[in-house]
Motif scaffolding. Structure first.
Motif, PDB file in Angstrom:
ATOM      1  N   LYS A  80      27.210 -17.831   0.327  1.00 21.55           N
ATOM      2  CA  LYS A  80      27.175 -17.717   1.792  1.00 21.55           C
ATOM      3  C   LYS A  80      28.570 -17.916   2.376  1.00 21.55           C
ATOM      4  CE  LYS A  80      24.710 -19.298   5.899  1.00 21.55           C
ATOM      5  NZ  LYS A  80      25.649 -19.859   6.816  1.00 21.55           N
ATOM      6  N   GLY A  81      29.263 -18.947   1.930  1.00 20.16           N
ATOM      7  CA  GLY A  81      30.624 -19.196   2.408  1.00 20.16           C
ATOM      8  C   GLY A  81      31.587 -18.098   1.980  1.00 20.16           C
ATOM      9  N   ILE A  82      31.423 -17.602   0.754  1.00 20.34           N
ATOM     10  CA  ILE A  82      32.284 -16.515   0.272  1.00 20.34           C
ATOM     11  C   ILE A  82      32.023 -15.250   1.088  1.00 20.34           C
ATOM     12  CG2 ILE A  82      32.768 -14.997  -1.687  1.00 20.34           C
ATOM     13  CD1 ILE A  82      32.220 -17.443  -3.513  1.00 20.34           C
ATOM     14  N   TYR A  83      30.750 -14.981   1.350  1.00 16.79           N
ATOM     15  CA  TYR A  83      30.378 -13.825   2.173  1.00 16.79           C
ATOM     16  C   TYR A  83      31.088 -13.892   3.523  1.00 16.79           C
ATOM     17  CZ  TYR A  83      27.349 -11.114   5.343  1.00 16.79           C
ATOM     18  OH  TYR A  83      26.877 -10.252   6.294  1.00 16.79           O
ATOM     19  N   GLU A  84      30.951 -15.010   4.208  1.00 16.11           N
ATOM     20  CA  GLU A  84      31.557 -15.160   5.539  1.00 16.11           C
ATOM     21  C   GLU A  84      33.079 -15.050   5.464  1.00 16.11           C
ATOM     22  OE1 GLU A  84      29.953 -18.924   6.764  1.00 16.11           O
ATOM     23  OE2 GLU A  84      27.977 -18.067   7.171  1.00 16.11           O
ATOM     24  N   SER A  85      33.664 -15.691   4.484  1.00 16.06           N
ATOM     25  CA  SER A  85      35.114 -15.703   4.338  1.00 16.06           C
ATOM     26  C   SER A  85      35.665 -14.306   4.022  1.00 16.06           C
ATOM     27  CB  SER A  85      35.490 -16.688   3.226  1.00 16.06           C
ATOM     28  OG  SER A  85      36.842 -16.625   2.936  1.00 16.06           O
ATOM     29  N   THR A  86      35.029 -13.611   3.083  1.00 13.59           N
ATOM     30  CA  THR A  86      35.520 -12.276   2.703  1.00 13.59           C
ATOM     31  C   THR A  86      35.338 -11.272   3.831  1.00 13.59           C
ATOM     32  OG1 THR A  86      33.423 -11.789   1.573  1.00 13.59           O
ATOM     33  CG2 THR A  86      35.259 -12.580   0.208  1.00 13.59           C
ATOM     34  N   PHE A  87      34.207 -11.335   4.511  1.00 13.42           N
ATOM     35  CA  PHE A  87      33.983 -10.407   5.622  1.00 13.42           C
ATOM     36  C   PHE A  87      35.026 -10.631   6.720  1.00 13.42           C
ATOM     37  CE2 PHE A  87      29.735  -8.104   5.554  1.00 13.42           C
ATOM     38  CZ  PHE A  87      29.651  -8.092   4.179  1.00 13.42           C
ATOM     39  N   LYS A  88      35.320 -11.892   7.002  1.00 11.74           N
ATOM     40  CA  LYS A  88      36.326 -12.199   8.027  1.00 11.74           C
ATOM     41  C   LYS A  88      37.706 -11.693   7.583  1.00 11.74           C
ATOM     42  CE  LYS A  88      38.333 -15.806  10.804  1.00 11.74           C
ATOM     43  NZ  LYS A  88      38.468 -17.175  11.144  1.00 11.74           N
ATOM     44  N   ALA A  89      38.032 -11.882   6.321  1.00 11.44           N
ATOM     45  CA  ALA A  89      39.332 -11.433   5.808  1.00 11.44           C
ATOM     46  C   ALA A  89      39.453  -9.912   5.885  1.00 11.44           C
ATOM     47  CB  ALA A  89      39.534 -11.908   4.373  1.00 11.44           C
ATOM     48  N   ILE A  90      38.387  -9.201   5.563  1.00  7.92           N
ATOM     49  CA  ILE A  90      38.413  -7.741   5.623  1.00  7.92           C
ATOM     50  C   ILE A  90      38.602  -7.274   7.063  1.00  7.92           C
ATOM     51  CG2 ILE A  90      37.041  -5.647   5.266  1.00  7.92           C
ATOM     52  CD1 ILE A  90      35.737  -7.194   2.839  1.00  7.92           C
ATOM     53  N   ARG A  91      37.954  -7.945   7.988  1.00 10.32           N
ATOM     54  CA  ARG A  91      38.025  -7.553   9.405  1.00 10.32           C
ATOM     55  C   ARG A  91      39.340  -7.965  10.069  1.00 10.32           C
ATOM     56  NH1 ARG A  91      33.117 -10.200  10.238  1.00 10.32           N
ATOM     57  NH2 ARG A  91      31.421  -8.793   9.784  1.00 10.32           N
ATOM     58  N   GLU A  92      39.813  -9.169   9.766  1.00  8.01           N
ATOM     59  CA  GLU A  92      40.853  -9.767  10.613  1.00  8.01           C
ATOM     60  C   GLU A  92      42.176 -10.084   9.934  1.00  8.01           C
ATOM     61  OE1 GLU A  92      39.098 -13.248  12.387  1.00  8.01           O
ATOM     62  OE2 GLU A  92      37.339 -12.128  13.070  1.00  8.01           O
ATOM     63  N   ASP A  93      42.190 -10.218   8.625  1.00 11.00           N
ATOM     64  CA  ASP A  93      43.418 -10.691   7.975  1.00 11.00           C
ATOM     65  C   ASP A  93      44.359  -9.527   7.671  1.00 11.00           C
ATOM     66  OD1 ASP A  93      45.248 -12.468   6.740  1.00 11.00           O
ATOM     67  OD2 ASP A  93      43.615 -13.649   5.918  1.00 11.00           O
ATOM     68  N   VAL A  94      45.544  -9.853   7.199  1.00  8.36           N
ATOM     69  CA  VAL A  94      46.529  -8.839   6.822  1.00  8.36           C
ATOM     70  C   VAL A  94      46.029  -8.077   5.601  1.00  8.36           C
ATOM     71  CG1 VAL A  94      48.471 -10.105   7.820  1.00  8.36           C
ATOM     72  CG2 VAL A  94      47.858 -10.477   5.428  1.00  8.36           C
ATOM     73  N   GLN A  95      46.597  -6.913   5.412  1.00  2.46           N
ATOM     74  CA  GLN A  95      46.107  -6.006   4.383  1.00  2.46           C
ATOM     75  C   GLN A  95      46.021  -6.583   2.962  1.00  2.46           C
ATOM     76  OE1 GLN A  95      46.398  -1.816   5.102  1.00  2.46           O
ATOM     77  NE2 GLN A  95      47.682  -1.702   3.282  1.00  2.46           N
ATOM     78  N   PRO A  96      47.032  -7.260   2.444  1.00  2.00           N
ATOM     79  CA  PRO A  96      46.916  -7.776   1.070  1.00  2.00           C
ATOM     80  C   PRO A  96      45.732  -8.742   0.895  1.00  2.00           C
ATOM     81  CG  PRO A  96      49.187  -7.925   1.814  1.00  2.00           C
ATOM     82  CD  PRO A  96      48.364  -7.533   2.997  1.00  2.00           C
ATOM     83  N   VAL A  97      45.480  -9.545   1.897  1.00  2.00           N
ATOM     84  CA  VAL A  97      44.369 -10.495   1.844  1.00  2.00           C
ATOM     85  C   VAL A  97      43.045  -9.736   1.929  1.00  2.00           C
ATOM     86  CG1 VAL A  97      43.296 -12.487   2.952  1.00  2.00           C
ATOM     87  CG2 VAL A  97      45.789 -12.328   2.833  1.00  2.00           C
ATOM     88  N   GLY A  98      42.948  -8.808   2.872  1.00  2.00           N
ATOM     89  CA  GLY A  98      41.741  -8.002   3.015  1.00  2.00           C
ATOM     90  C   GLY A  98      41.424  -7.208   1.762  1.00  2.00           C
ATOM     91  N   MET A  99      42.445  -6.701   1.103  1.00  2.00           N
ATOM     92  CA  MET A  99      42.234  -5.936  -0.135  1.00  2.00           C
ATOM     93  C   MET A  99      41.661  -6.821  -1.238  1.00  2.00           C
ATOM     94  SD  MET A  99      45.522  -3.372  -0.044  1.00  2.00           S
ATOM     95  CE  MET A  99      45.314  -2.845  -1.725  1.00  2.00           C
ATOM     96  N   GLN A 100      42.112  -8.054  -1.326  1.00  2.00           N
ATOM     97  CA  GLN A 100      41.552  -8.964  -2.331  1.00  2.00           C
ATOM     98  C   GLN A 100      40.114  -9.345  -1.987  1.00  2.00           C
ATOM     99  OE1 GLN A 100      42.558  -9.865  -5.362  1.00  2.00           O
ATOM    100  NE2 GLN A 100      44.211  -8.430  -5.002  1.00  2.00           N
TER     101      GLN A 100
END
Length: 168
Positions: A80-100
């Motif tokens: 659940k925490g990974i889901y929330e964290s990864t979705f937020k990173a894909i939406r809002e973080d810089v590209q290298p982070v979102g790609m991971q």
């Protein structure tokens, strides 16, 4: 390693600690079997995904990717925490982070396909399923597809080079 995974430290030191975690994860099977040690490891990694440093966040997501690959059977309580964290990173973080963060879901898909194929083979032989699939991707498939469509495909540039890796 844990003592060097701290946002109060200089970026290079925190990044080195997170990189050390990444490089030792595959050898941590004994630690991952122990609930307290697993919690400590994953808490350090998840904390790294919230770091103020892009390099640390990127490495922390690489750690999550490796955890999904090596320790699938243990991620259920953290999904659940990974889901929330990864979705937020894909939406809002810089590209290298979102790609991971996307790479986590790619790795999880590959792992679940493998587990389903193995289960099918074991069932055909009349053997019990050794390592069951928890179907994490199936459970969030619709949201994941919508996210990837909205955040990746829509951002594609018409003349984008096919060899260039980016979030689109």
């Amino acid at each position: 390693i844990g003592s060097t995974m701290n946002d109060a430290l200089p970026e290079k030191l925190y990044e080195a600690g997170t990189n050390a975690m990444l490089n030792t994860l595959e050898f941590a099977s004994h630690n991952m079997k122990n609930q307290a040690e697993r919690n400590m490891i994953l808490n350090l990694i998840v904390t790294g995904t919230k770091s103020r440093y892009v390099s640390v966040r990127t490495k922390a997501y690489e750690c999550i990717v490796k955890t999904a690959s090596f320790y699938y059977e243990y991620i259920g309580e953290y999904i659940k925490g990974i889901y929330e964290s990864t979705f937020k990173a894909i939406r809002e973080d810089v590209q290298p982070v979102g790609m991971q963060a996307i790479e986590f879901w790619t790795t999880l898909c590959e792992e679940e396909i493998y587990l389903l194929e193995e289960a099918q083979e074991q069932e055909m032989k009349g053997e019990p399923v050794a390592k069951p699939c928890a179907n994490y991707v199936k459970q969030c498939g619709q949201q994941l597809c919508e996210l990837l469509l909205n955040e990746c495909l829509i951002k594609q540039e018409e003349d984008q080079d096919e060899e260039t890796r980016n979030i689109a």
